[in-house]
Design a protein around this motif. Sequence first.
Motif, PDB file in Angstrom:
ATOM      1  N   ARG A 126      -4.591  -0.350  -7.201  1.00 48.67           N
ATOM      2  CA  ARG A 126      -4.678   1.070  -7.580  1.00 48.67           C
ATOM      3  C   ARG A 126      -3.370   1.582  -8.183  1.00 48.67           C
ATOM      4  O   ARG A 126      -3.364   2.340  -9.157  1.00 48.67           O
ATOM      5  CB  ARG A 126      -5.038   1.888  -6.335  1.00 48.67           C
ATOM      6  N   ASP A 127      -2.247   1.154  -7.594  1.00 52.14           N
ATOM      7  CA  ASP A 127      -0.955   1.753  -7.952  1.00 52.14           C
ATOM      8  C   ASP A 127      -0.093   0.899  -8.873  1.00 52.14           C
ATOM      9  O   ASP A 127       0.873   1.406  -9.448  1.00 52.14           O
ATOM     10  CB  ASP A 127      -0.154   2.044  -6.674  1.00 52.14           C
ATOM     11  N   GLN A 129      -6.302  -3.557  -2.314  1.00 49.83           N
ATOM     12  CA  GLN A 129      -6.902  -2.476  -3.085  1.00 49.83           C
ATOM     13  C   GLN A 129      -5.881  -1.392  -3.433  1.00 49.83           C
ATOM     14  O   GLN A 129      -5.900  -0.831  -4.535  1.00 49.83           O
ATOM     15  CB  GLN A 129      -8.092  -1.905  -2.306  1.00 49.83           C
ATOM     16  N   SER A 130      -4.968  -1.109  -2.509  1.00 48.45           N
ATOM     17  CA  SER A 130      -3.930  -0.112  -2.791  1.00 48.45           C
ATOM     18  C   SER A 130      -2.992  -0.596  -3.880  1.00 48.45           C
ATOM     19  O   SER A 130      -2.576   0.182  -4.754  1.00 48.45           O
ATOM     20  CB  SER A 130      -3.131   0.194  -1.516  1.00 48.45           C
ATOM     21  N   GLU A 150       0.815  -1.210   0.000  1.00 48.29           N
ATOM     22  CA  GLU A 150       0.000   0.000   0.000  1.00 48.29           C
ATOM     23  C   GLU A 150       0.855   1.270   0.000  1.00 48.29           C
ATOM     24  O   GLU A 150       0.326   2.371   0.123  1.00 48.29           O
ATOM     25  CB  GLU A 150      -0.972   0.014   1.185  1.00 48.29           C
ATOM     26  N   ARG A 161      -6.502  -9.151 -11.974  1.00 52.04           N
ATOM     27  CA  ARG A 161      -5.219  -8.550 -12.381  1.00 52.04           C
ATOM     28  C   ARG A 161      -4.124  -9.590 -12.512  1.00 52.04           C
ATOM     29  O   ARG A 161      -3.265  -9.516 -13.402  1.00 52.04           O
ATOM     30  CB  ARG A 161      -4.815  -7.484 -11.352  1.00 52.04           C
TER      31      ARG A 161
END
Length: 433
Positions: free
Chosen positions: A337-338, A333-334, A272, A422
Amino acid sequence: MLKTTRAEFDALTPVGQALARPEVPESLTAANERLRDTAEARWPFEPQRLLEAAREATGLDDFGDDYFREALDQLCASIQNELDLSPVGRRNLHGQILDHLVQRLRFVDLWKRQPEILDEPIEAPIIIVGLPRSGTTFLQQLLAADERLRPIPFWENLAPLPAHDPAIRPPEDAPLIAQAEANVEGLRRTAPGLLALHQLGAEDPEEEIYLLGPAFATTVYEWVYMVPGFASWFAKADHRAGYRFFRQVLQTLQWMRGGRRRFLLKAPQHMEQLVPLLEAFPDAVIVETVRDPLTAASSLANLCCYGQRLRTERPDPLAAGVASEAIVSRLVQSYIRDRDLPFVDARFVTVPFADLMREPVALAERVLTAAGLDLTDETRAEMQRYLDANEGKERAPVDYGPADFGIDIPRLRDRFQGYYARFGLSPDPKFAA
């Protein structure tokens, strides 16, 4: 462990009941009784008093950039308002925070006296980022067989600076190693199951969440003690300054102990913090281990709840489940996102857990190749020796599951859909809803 939650004992599973009412050594019970009347007064979680205690312990007063103060304030408030600590737990947590403040003072003082430290090159570190129980420890220890790589052993994580002036080189490290060995032995006496759940040795590679402590950019407090208020703040905070401080810490270790080998790092919390991590180490090789996140959620809840016997007299499996769901969800989730942001110099290597277990040396070679290193015959032989030794080690039986911690499988499955997609993961069938 949290003041506001109390699991109803009769509603817990048999595993949950055993965790909620553990048998603890008489020595731990006696220590709690001995400290009960004085613990709160002796070990207050007040930022100003902690800062002053660190100053008194060192004779130093410059903490450097004060960005860490907000983290300290948030952490202390969360501890005071939310945690139901035993006397021993209060003493130990207070000591850990104070130690990180002392380390910070000593690092800043050393950098002022030896500014050349901050010119030390940290070249293309290999950094393993993956969820708990996804093979991160196994892969790090396998790669550590390569003498060109430099992991952080447990003793150096706990005490990176020697007791003497760290400007004197080489440092005297034997007392630090002995201190870590005593720490491991203490865990063996008071919570032997903890070492079965998380392999720990004084000189074994360990994740660097302790080294991130002086920067207060670490999840160690959240993972070990469950502090939801601090966790909520931490998830939203900008930790770039903390990760820059962490880079300076690594420069210091390299300057003190020499070698200039490539660092081999590992910590789930980096999932994260990918942006701060790659701002600090723009040429890093990122090794992402992937596995069904539900494995991580259950494992983290079990580890956290087992460890609560050292920190509270009222462990709560359901609270551990809530905290673990939140942590793993944030990491997943982080990272999604990145993960595909344009990090120009970084290289990513994906390591599926099943492949790593099936062909560990081949996967290790893939990582080394991505890092621009060949797998030498000597390293291959060392890796095989590690595998042969690891094969005979007794492992803790996995006799727990999501239900023991109130973990909602369908809810988490829904949260993790992006992660499954992913990385082309299929949900583990053993976690049937």
